[in-house]
Design a protein around this motif. Structure first.
Motif, mmCIF file in Angstrom:
data_model
loop_
_atom_site.group_PDB
_atom_site.id
_atom_site.type_symbol
_atom_site.label_atom_id
_atom_site.label_comp_id
_atom_site.label_asym_id
_atom_site.label_seq_id
_atom_site.Cartn_x
_atom_site.Cartn_y
_atom_site.Cartn_z
ATOM 1 N N GLY A 247 0.826 -1.192 0.000
ATOM 2 C CA GLY A 247 0.000 0.000 0.000
ATOM 3 C C GLY A 247 0.864 1.246 0.000
ATOM 4 O O GLY A 247 2.058 1.203 -0.309
ATOM 5 N N TYR A 248 0.243 2.386 0.384
ATOM 6 C CA TYR A 248 0.929 3.666 0.349
ATOM 7 C C TYR A 248 0.607 4.399 1.643
ATOM 8 O O TYR A 248 -0.566 4.547 2.017
ATOM 9 C CB TYR A 248 0.485 4.479 -0.870
ATOM 10 C CG TYR A 248 0.783 3.753 -2.167
ATOM 11 C CD1 TYR A 248 2.005 3.921 -2.809
ATOM 12 C CD2 TYR A 248 -0.138 2.863 -2.716
ATOM 13 C CE1 TYR A 248 2.295 3.246 -3.976
ATOM 14 C CE2 TYR A 248 0.145 2.169 -3.885
ATOM 15 C CZ TYR A 248 1.366 2.365 -4.500
ATOM 16 O OH TYR A 248 1.659 1.676 -5.648
ATOM 17 N N GLY B 223 4.690 13.372 14.269
ATOM 18 C CA GLY B 223 4.129 13.844 15.523
ATOM 19 C C GLY B 223 2.624 13.767 15.601
ATOM 20 O O GLY B 223 2.052 14.012 16.672
ATOM 21 N N ILE B 224 1.939 13.428 14.491
ATOM 22 C CA ILE B 224 0.468 13.346 14.504
ATOM 23 C C ILE B 224 0.019 11.925 14.178
ATOM 24 O O ILE B 224 -0.581 11.243 15.004
ATOM 25 C CB ILE B 224 -0.149 14.349 13.509
ATOM 26 C CG1 ILE B 224 0.287 15.774 13.846
ATOM 27 C CG2 ILE B 224 -1.671 14.238 13.524
ATOM 28 C CD1 ILE B 224 -0.232 16.816 12.889
ATOM 29 N N GLY B 225 0.288 11.471 12.987
ATOM 30 C CA GLY B 225 -0.134 10.136 12.560
ATOM 31 C C GLY B 225 -0.093 10.036 11.053
ATOM 32 O O GLY B 225 0.582 10.830 10.377
ATOM 33 N N GLY B 226 -0.844 9.086 10.512
ATOM 34 C CA GLY B 226 -0.833 8.892 9.070
ATOM 35 C C GLY B 226 -1.987 8.027 8.627
ATOM 36 O O GLY B 226 -2.831 7.596 9.424
ATOM 37 N N LEU B 227 -2.022 7.770 7.332
ATOM 38 C CA LEU B 227 -3.070 6.952 6.733
ATOM 39 C C LEU B 227 -2.423 6.008 5.728
ATOM 40 O O LEU B 227 -1.676 6.444 4.848
ATOM 41 C CB LEU B 227 -4.112 7.834 6.032
ATOM 42 C CG LEU B 227 -5.277 7.122 5.333
ATOM 43 C CD1 LEU B 227 -6.056 6.269 6.320
ATOM 44 C CD2 LEU B 227 -6.207 8.127 4.669
ATOM 45 N N LEU B 228 -2.712 4.723 5.884
ATOM 46 C CA LEU B 228 -2.188 3.687 4.989
ATOM 47 C C LEU B 228 -3.338 3.135 4.169
ATOM 48 O O LEU B 228 -4.319 2.631 4.727
ATOM 49 C CB LEU B 228 -1.528 2.564 5.796
ATOM 50 C CG LEU B 228 -1.069 1.330 5.003
ATOM 51 C CD1 LEU B 228 0.079 1.690 4.061
ATOM 52 C CD2 LEU B 228 -0.642 0.204 5.937
ATOM 53 N N ILE B 229 -3.242 3.239 2.844
ATOM 54 C CA ILE B 229 -4.255 2.681 1.957
ATOM 55 C C ILE B 229 -3.630 1.578 1.129
ATOM 56 O O ILE B 229 -2.535 1.740 0.578
ATOM 57 C CB ILE B 229 -4.879 3.767 1.054
ATOM 58 C CG1 ILE B 229 -5.947 3.131 0.154
ATOM 59 C CG2 ILE B 229 -3.831 4.505 0.233
ATOM 60 C CD1 ILE B 229 -6.816 4.129 -0.565
ATOM 61 N N GLU C 184 -8.751 -1.920 1.548
ATOM 62 C CA GLU C 184 -9.037 -1.245 2.798
ATOM 63 C C GLU C 184 -7.934 -0.247 3.150
ATOM 64 O O GLU C 184 -6.825 -0.310 2.644
ATOM 65 C CB GLU C 184 -9.199 -2.265 3.928
ATOM 66 C CG GLU C 184 -7.924 -3.000 4.317
ATOM 67 C CD GLU C 184 -7.590 -4.132 3.370
ATOM 68 O OE1 GLU C 184 -6.510 -4.721 3.520
ATOM 69 O OE2 GLU C 184 -8.432 -4.435 2.479
ATOM 70 N N ALA C 185 -8.255 0.674 4.048
ATOM 71 C CA ALA C 185 -7.300 1.657 4.552
ATOM 72 C C ALA C 185 -7.354 1.656 6.070
ATOM 73 O O ALA C 185 -8.311 1.143 6.671
ATOM 74 C CB ALA C 185 -7.613 3.049 4.003
ATOM 75 N N VAL C 186 -6.341 2.232 6.691
ATOM 76 C CA VAL C 186 -6.300 2.283 8.150
ATOM 77 C C VAL C 186 -5.502 3.504 8.579
ATOM 78 O O VAL C 186 -4.494 3.860 7.955
ATOM 79 C CB VAL C 186 -5.680 0.988 8.731
ATOM 80 C CG1 VAL C 186 -4.239 0.815 8.273
ATOM 81 C CG2 VAL C 186 -5.766 0.976 10.244
ATOM 82 N N PHE C 187 -5.991 4.173 9.630
ATOM 83 C CA PHE C 187 -5.249 5.287 10.207
ATOM 84 C C PHE C 187 -4.186 4.753 11.164
ATOM 85 O O PHE C 187 -4.384 3.731 11.833
ATOM 86 C CB PHE C 187 -6.191 6.234 10.958
ATOM 87 C CG PHE C 187 -6.854 7.242 10.076
ATOM 88 C CD1 PHE C 187 -6.168 8.360 9.637
ATOM 89 C CD2 PHE C 187 -8.175 7.074 9.680
ATOM 90 C CE1 PHE C 187 -6.770 9.299 8.820
ATOM 91 C CE2 PHE C 187 -8.795 8.007 8.863
ATOM 92 C CZ PHE C 187 -8.086 9.122 8.424
#
Length: 861
Positions: free
Chosen positions: A797-798, A804-810, A827-830
């Motif tokens: 995925g990408y 310092g905050i977070g991200g999103l993986l799709i 699917e994606a996940v924070f």
């Protein structure tokens, strides 16, 4: 033949059938063909064919007529079973089938099943050595030794070692014994890896037997033994040093760091001998490699052999010696002083140049101790411009050096002054900014120097970016104009596209030495921040270099990345009204900045025009040409500043970064370039990360609300961009109407409905998102997600991360590397700041909404 012999022959044949029964079907066919071939070769009568002979008759005939004993026949058959896998008996076709069928462990298991002893396995395996390369031998020998230790009884292994290295000791020499010793060493290595105390009983005898043999041919075996056994390390202390360095370097692959550390430790213990080896090398390539080992890897501090190498016949050796001495000039200074009377020719001149460089570095303020006037400057440059150093700039056109005037004067400097400035930078082995050179540049007319550097940059481009003149880039980067810095950025991108990443990286690092706001802005734009990397490997080096240079400057100032990015925002010389003057000789032109960020200039009649005016009758052409170039330079600067800040504000919408009142006013109200941008945005006051009020900027710099009421900022204001998720529907509509009334185009996405998640779009685990599952995107959109927003390929995925905050993986379906077309999303996940999956509610609402909108627009719309 006696009956007992026939019974023995029958047992042999049963053993052969049992052995071949373990093979796959296609391998069994080839084994039968091998048997028929051997039977056809028997010396029998012409009228007899191999079909007429039974298995036992065939063996009996071979023993009687072939004049080979029963034991030899048995060994040959068993050995055939062992060697079939290597393809030496039945050809390459058999080899591939066998290797797919059985590995080394299974072969050892087969040998044990048919009664092969440890002695026979070791002997037959060692016999394969001359037929293979060293890398294959190392793998096969090691795998067989491990299989023996696991599968054969421990008593048989120790009995074999007792026989080989017991009281009687090993005897014999020759090629065959070298391969046997290699096999023995692999078995001892397995004993040591298993922490078997029995290895110590045989190690001394084994090392004693190993002395007369070229252990270099045994790959990394001696090094592996030395890492586990002190006696083996002591043995290596007696071996020739070049032999140690070459161990384990098969097929040009990098050697393990543990091996390098071990060899470096041995080199330090035998430092005198290692330095004497330098005099024994006759090949320049070997000598260069040895010097790198001693001074770059083993960190030798004895530089006594290096001054003499400054006059070596090979340029590669001279260059490396210069590089090492320059890097450790403080420690090498006493050596250079002591050896100076013994040196001659070019070596003497280079050593003198090093001494001059040391004095410049340790002058404690070169401007006061080296030269303070023009006369002292000219004398200093003339005195220290040695012939050997002059060769560094011999390729440069001589007319460059006579085109620069002194600052504030029409008097031109002697050629030696600018030539010395060039020579000092072209003599460097590593890029750095020189204080003495800065002092020399302070005496020179800035515009004249920048004009010469522009010519040198164009010259370097015309010669196809010659790598040996790359230090010229450093000179251009440090003292070049803003216009030249922008050209260098384009040159770095051009070289990166041509897969010349090393040269592109050199340009970016040269820009990093400039220190001007434009250069830092270029670094920030080119940089790859932590957690972000574009996938194009040709650009990875430039992005990493830009990040390191920018972060280094931020660390030097003791501020954060974003704080430095704010500090370097330039106004390009325009006042708060967006105007500045341009001198063209006898008169002065006024240039103003328009709301659309275009430039206009007032001509002689008082009219504003977009194009730069031409000189009038009788006016000097040179000032007009200089002013025209400055006008074009301002255009490029304005465009660069605006694009860089627009990209940053897109991130602020997601991250919620805040400014204090004074800093915000300096950036967006008092900067004529960013003020039109601030006019298009909805700003908010925040307290404890919660929106308390919203406002907008007018063209005159005043502030107002959506109801056109005047708004004043409190002194402790914390200001950021408003995110649509923080505004109700009524507030969004009110601001949209206000924008329409003032004919303002808002920032894309700021006044649109926020993108939220419904319960159906979240998986039962509360973490996985089904928003894009099954939707179609494309490889081009996924590429844009990486190149524009810095997404990182990860776990099919990408990943988009904000430190310092977070991200999103799709995730997306896996496609071949050369595929171009539709791609199905999954699917994606924070992720939280530690890159662990988390529910969307665990992250800030504006961050979740901003990331959802970014991916939705980038991948699906």
């Amino acid at each position: 033949m006696a009956e007992t012999s026939r019974i023995t022959l029958t047992d042999i044949w049963k053993q052969w059938e049992e052995m071949t029964s373990t093979l796959p079907k296609e391998a069994k066919v080839m084994a039968d063909a091998y048997i028929r071939q051997k039977r056809a070769d028997l010396p029998v009568s012409p009228d007899m064919h191999f079909e007429d002979l039974g298995p036992v008759d065939w063996l009996e005939t071979m023993i009687l007529d072939g004049n080979s004993g029963l034991d030899l026949l048995l060994n040959r058959m068993l050995y055939a079973a062992w060697r079939m896998g290597e393809g030496f008996l039945l050809g390459s076709g058999w080899s591939s089938i066998w290797r797919r069928a059985l590995n080394e462990s299974e072969k050892v298991s087969l040998c044990r099943k048919i009664g092969y002893s440890v002695e026979e396995v070791m002997e037959d395996t060692a016999w394969t050595g001359p037929e293979q390369n060293r890398r294959t031998c190392s793998f096969v020998f090691g795998a067989v030794a491990k299989a023996l230790y696991i599968q054969y009884p421990y008593e048989q292994l120790t009995a074999y070692l007792d026989h080989r290295f017991g009281k009687t000791g090993f005897t014999g020499s020759g090629e065959e014994n070298r391969w046997r010793l290699w096999m023995d060493g692999e078995l001892l290595c397995v004993f040591l890896s298993a922490h078997d105390p029995g290895a110590a009983n045989y190690m001394a005898a084994f090392l004693s037997c190993l002395k007369p043999f070229p252990v270099l041919d045994m790959e990394d075996l001696p090094l592996r033994l030395a890492l586990m056994d002190p006696a083996a390390k002591d043995f290596l202390l007696t071996r020739p040093l070049p032999e140690l360095e070459q161990m384990g370097k098969y097929s040009g692959l990098p050697r393990k760091k543990d091996y390098d550390d071990l060899v470096d430790d041995i080199l330090q213990n035998r430092q005198k001998e290692a330095l004497e080896e330098i005099r024994r090398f006759t090949d320049a390539r070997e000598l260069t490699a040895w010097l790198k080992i001693l001074y770059e890897r083993a960190a030798f501090t004895d530089f006594s052999p290096l001054p003499a190498l400054l006059g070596h016949r090979a340029k590669s050796v001279r260059t490396l010696a210069e590089k090492i001495l320059y890097r450790h000039l403080d420690m090498a200074y006493p050596v250079l002083q002591d050896t100076l009377p013994k040196l001659q020719g070019e070596a003497l001149q280079l050593a003198e140049q090093f001494l001059v460089q040391w004095k410049e570095t340790h002058s404690g303020g070169a401007s006061q101790e080296l030269f303070q006037s023009r006369e002292e400057l000219e004398f200093y440059c003339e005195k220290n411009l040695l012939p050997a150093a002059r060769k560094k700039a011999a390729w440069a056109p001589r007319e460059w050096f006579g085109q620069v005037r002194y600052a504030g004067s029409s008097q031109k400097t002697p050629e030696t002054v600018l030539e010395y400035l060039f020579v000092r930078y072209l003599s460097l082995t590593e890029p750095e900014r020189l204080k003495t050179a800065d002092r020399i540049a302070a005496f020179l007319n800035r515009q004249d120097l920048q004009a010469v550097l522009l010519k040198s940059w164009e010259f370097w481009l015309l010669e196809d970016c010659e790598p040996k003149h790359r230090l010229l880039i450093l000179l251009c980067g440090i003292y070049g104009s803003d216009s030249l810095i922008l050209q260098m950025e384009k040159g770095a991108e051009m070289l990166a596209r041509k897969k010349r990443g090393e040269m592109a990286e050199s340009i970016i690092r040269a820009i990093g030495k400039n220190g001007s706001p434009i250069s830092l802005m270029i670094l920030e734009r080119q940089a790859c921040q932590k957690g972000h990397r574009k996938p194009r490997m040709s650009f990875a080096r430039t992005e990493q270099a830009a990040r390191e240079c920018f972060q280094k400057e931020a660390d030097r100032l003791g501020i954060s990345w974003d704080a430095l990015a704010d500090r370097i925002v330039s106004n390009a010389g325009f006042n708060q009204k967006g105007e500045q003057e341009l001198n063209v000789g006898k008169r002065t032109l006024t240039v103003r900045l328009m709301p659309d960020l275009s430039l206009q200039v007032k001509d002689g009649k008082g009219a504003w025009r977009k194009s730069f005016p031409k000189p009038g009758k009788g006016e000097d052409l040179e000032p007009f040409e200089t002013a025209r170039l400055q006008f074009m330079d301002w255009k490029n600067q304005v465009k660069t500043i605006y694009e860089a800040q627009f990209k940053r504000l897109e991130r602020v919408m997601r991250t919620g970064r805040c400014w204090q009142k004074e800093e915000w006013e300096r950036l967006f109200l008092k900067n004529p370039i960013l003020q039109p941008m601030a006019h298009r945005l909805i700003w908010g006051l925040y307290k404890n990360e919660q929106l308390t009020d919203a406002f907008c900027c007018l063209e005159d710099g005043s502030l107002c609300t959506a109801k056109d009421n005047a708004f004043l900022l409190p002194e402790n204001a914390c200001i950021s961009l408003v995110c649509p998720v923080e505004l109700s529907y009524e507030h969004r509509e009110a601001w949209r109407q206000w924008m329409e009334d003032y004919e303002i185009l808002p920032l894309p996405g700021q006044l649109e409905a926020p993108l939220t998640l419904s319960p159906e779009q979240i998986a039962p685990d509360g973490k996985q998102l089904l928003l894009w599952t099954g939707k179609q995107s494309s490889t081009g959109r996924l590429q844009a997600l990486q190149t524009r927003y810095g997404a990182i390929p990860k776990d099919n995925g990408y990943l988009l991360m904000e430190e310092g905050i977070g991200g999103l993986l799709i995730c997306a379906e896996e496609v071949p590397w050369n595929y171009h077309g539709p791609v199905c999303l999954k699917e994606a996940v924070f992720l939280n700041a530690a890159e662990e999956p988390c529910p969307p509610d665990a992250l800030p609402a504006r961050f979740v909404s901003g990331m959802l909108r970014l991916l939705d627009e980038c991948l699906c719309k």
